[in-house]
Design a protein around this motif. Structure first.
Motif, PDB file in Angstrom:
ATOM      1  N   ARG A   1      -0.881  11.451   0.738  1.00 59.07           N
ATOM      2  CA  ARG A   1      -2.025  10.813   0.104  1.00 59.07           C
ATOM      3  C   ARG A   1      -1.540  10.076  -1.134  1.00 59.07           C
ATOM      4  NH1 ARG A   1      -5.386  16.243   0.695  1.00 59.07           N
ATOM      5  NH2 ARG A   1      -6.083  15.886   2.810  1.00 59.07           N
TER       6      ARG A   1
ATOM      7  N   VAL B   1      -4.845  -0.757  -5.004  1.00 57.91           N
ATOM      8  CA  VAL B   1      -5.406  -0.046  -3.845  1.00 57.91           C
ATOM      9  C   VAL B   1      -4.979  -0.724  -2.541  1.00 57.91           C
ATOM     10  CG1 VAL B   1      -7.572   0.446  -2.620  1.00 57.91           C
ATOM     11  CG2 VAL B   1      -7.356   0.991  -5.047  1.00 57.91           C
ATOM     12  N   GLU B   2      -5.038  -2.044  -2.487  1.00 60.33           N
ATOM     13  CA  GLU B   2      -4.637  -2.758  -1.273  1.00 60.33           C
ATOM     14  C   GLU B   2      -3.177  -2.488  -0.928  1.00 60.33           C
ATOM     15  OE1 GLU B   2      -5.637  -6.845  -2.016  1.00 60.33           O
ATOM     16  OE2 GLU B   2      -7.776  -6.495  -1.686  1.00 60.33           O
TER      17      GLU B   2
ATOM     18  N   LYS C   1      -2.807   1.084   0.436  1.00 61.81           N
ATOM     19  CA  LYS C   1      -3.285   1.209   1.820  1.00 61.81           C
ATOM     20  C   LYS C   1      -2.251   0.690   2.826  1.00 61.81           C
ATOM     21  CE  LYS C   1      -8.234   1.357   1.011  1.00 61.81           C
ATOM     22  NZ  LYS C   1      -9.547   0.716   1.238  1.00 61.81           N
ATOM     23  N   LYS C   2      -1.420  -0.225   2.409  1.00 61.06           N
ATOM     24  CA  LYS C   2      -0.359  -0.741   3.288  1.00 61.06           C
ATOM     25  C   LYS C   2       0.732   0.298   3.534  1.00 61.06           C
ATOM     26  CE  LYS C   2      -0.762  -5.597   1.997  1.00 61.06           C
ATOM     27  NZ  LYS C   2      -0.052  -6.726   1.338  1.00 61.06           N
ATOM     28  N   SER C   3       0.750   1.362   2.749  1.00 58.47           N
ATOM     29  CA  SER C   3       1.785   2.391   2.877  1.00 58.47           C
ATOM     30  C   SER C   3       1.543   3.341   4.042  1.00 58.47           C
ATOM     31  CB  SER C   3       1.868   3.204   1.588  1.00 58.47           C
ATOM     32  OG  SER C   3       0.745   4.063   1.475  1.00 58.47           O
ATOM     33  N   ASN C   4       0.434   3.185   4.740  1.00 59.70           N
ATOM     34  CA  ASN C   4       0.037   4.065   5.836  1.00 59.70           C
ATOM     35  C   ASN C   4      -0.258   5.492   5.372  1.00 59.70           C
ATOM     36  OD1 ASN C   4       0.163   2.072   7.864  1.00 59.70           O
ATOM     37  ND2 ASN C   4       2.376   2.303   7.946  1.00 59.70           N
TER      38      ASN C   4
ATOM     39  N   ASP D   1      -2.482   8.728   4.442  1.00 57.90           N
ATOM     40  CA  ASP D   1      -3.666   9.281   5.089  1.00 57.90           C
ATOM     41  C   ASP D   1      -4.930   8.916   4.330  1.00 57.90           C
ATOM     42  OD1 ASP D   1      -2.237  10.509   7.147  1.00 57.90           O
ATOM     43  OD2 ASP D   1      -1.815  12.251   5.896  1.00 57.90           O
ATOM     44  N   SER D   2      -4.816   8.833   2.992  1.00 56.16           N
ATOM     45  CA  SER D   2      -5.954   8.459   2.165  1.00 56.16           C
ATOM     46  C   SER D   2      -5.463   7.914   0.834  1.00 56.16           C
ATOM     47  CB  SER D   2      -6.880   9.657   1.944  1.00 56.16           C
ATOM     48  OG  SER D   2      -6.148  10.738   1.424  1.00 56.16           O
ATOM     49  N   VAL D   3      -6.334   7.115   0.212  1.00 52.43           N
ATOM     50  CA  VAL D   3      -6.047   6.530  -1.090  1.00 52.43           C
ATOM     51  C   VAL D   3      -7.219   6.862  -2.002  1.00 52.43           C
ATOM     52  CG1 VAL D   3      -5.660   4.393  -2.373  1.00 52.43           C
ATOM     53  CG2 VAL D   3      -4.703   4.649  -0.077  1.00 52.43           C
ATOM     54  N   TYR D   4      -6.921   7.410  -3.161  1.00 48.14           N
ATOM     55  CA  TYR D   4      -7.935   7.788  -4.143  1.00 48.14           C
ATOM     56  C   TYR D   4      -7.598   7.176  -5.493  1.00 48.14           C
ATOM     57  CZ  TYR D   4      -8.946  11.539  -0.811  1.00 48.14           C
ATOM     58  OH  TYR D   4      -9.247  12.245   0.313  1.00 48.14           O
TER      59      TYR D   4
ATOM     60  N   VAL E   1     -13.190   2.395  -1.903  1.00 45.42           N
ATOM     61  CA  VAL E   1     -12.127   3.379  -2.114  1.00 45.42           C
ATOM     62  C   VAL E   1     -12.734   4.561  -2.853  1.00 45.42           C
ATOM     63  CG1 VAL E   1     -11.278   2.415  -4.281  1.00 45.42           C
ATOM     64  CG2 VAL E   1      -9.739   3.716  -2.847  1.00 45.42           C
TER      65      VAL E   1
END
Length: 65
Positions: A4, A34-35, A38-41, A43-46, A63
């Motif tokens: 994460r 954030v974008e 998210k490109k890092s694959n 599981d979730s971004v907070y 997000v």
């Protein structure tokens, strides 16, 4: 591998106030981070914050904060 991403964001900067909400070519700094996260694959971004303004902005850009 599962992981994460947690992005710390606060508005209390003394050198550049409201830094995470500053716009750069039509997107806020926090939105750009954030974008990329998210490109890092992940599981979730907070976004971790103590600012209600950032929480509202995160809701607009879809997000979790």
């Amino acid at each position: 591998m599962k992981f994460r991403v947690i992005i710390p964001a606060r508005l209390g900067s003394t050198r550049l106030p409201n830094k995470p909400l500053k716009e750069i070519e039509g997107k806020t700094l926090i939105q750009r981070v954030v974008e990329q996260a998210k490109k890092s694959n992940a599981d979730s971004v907070y976004v971790a914050t103590d600012s209600e303004e950032i929480v509202k902005h995160c809701a607009k850009i879809d997000v979790e904060s």
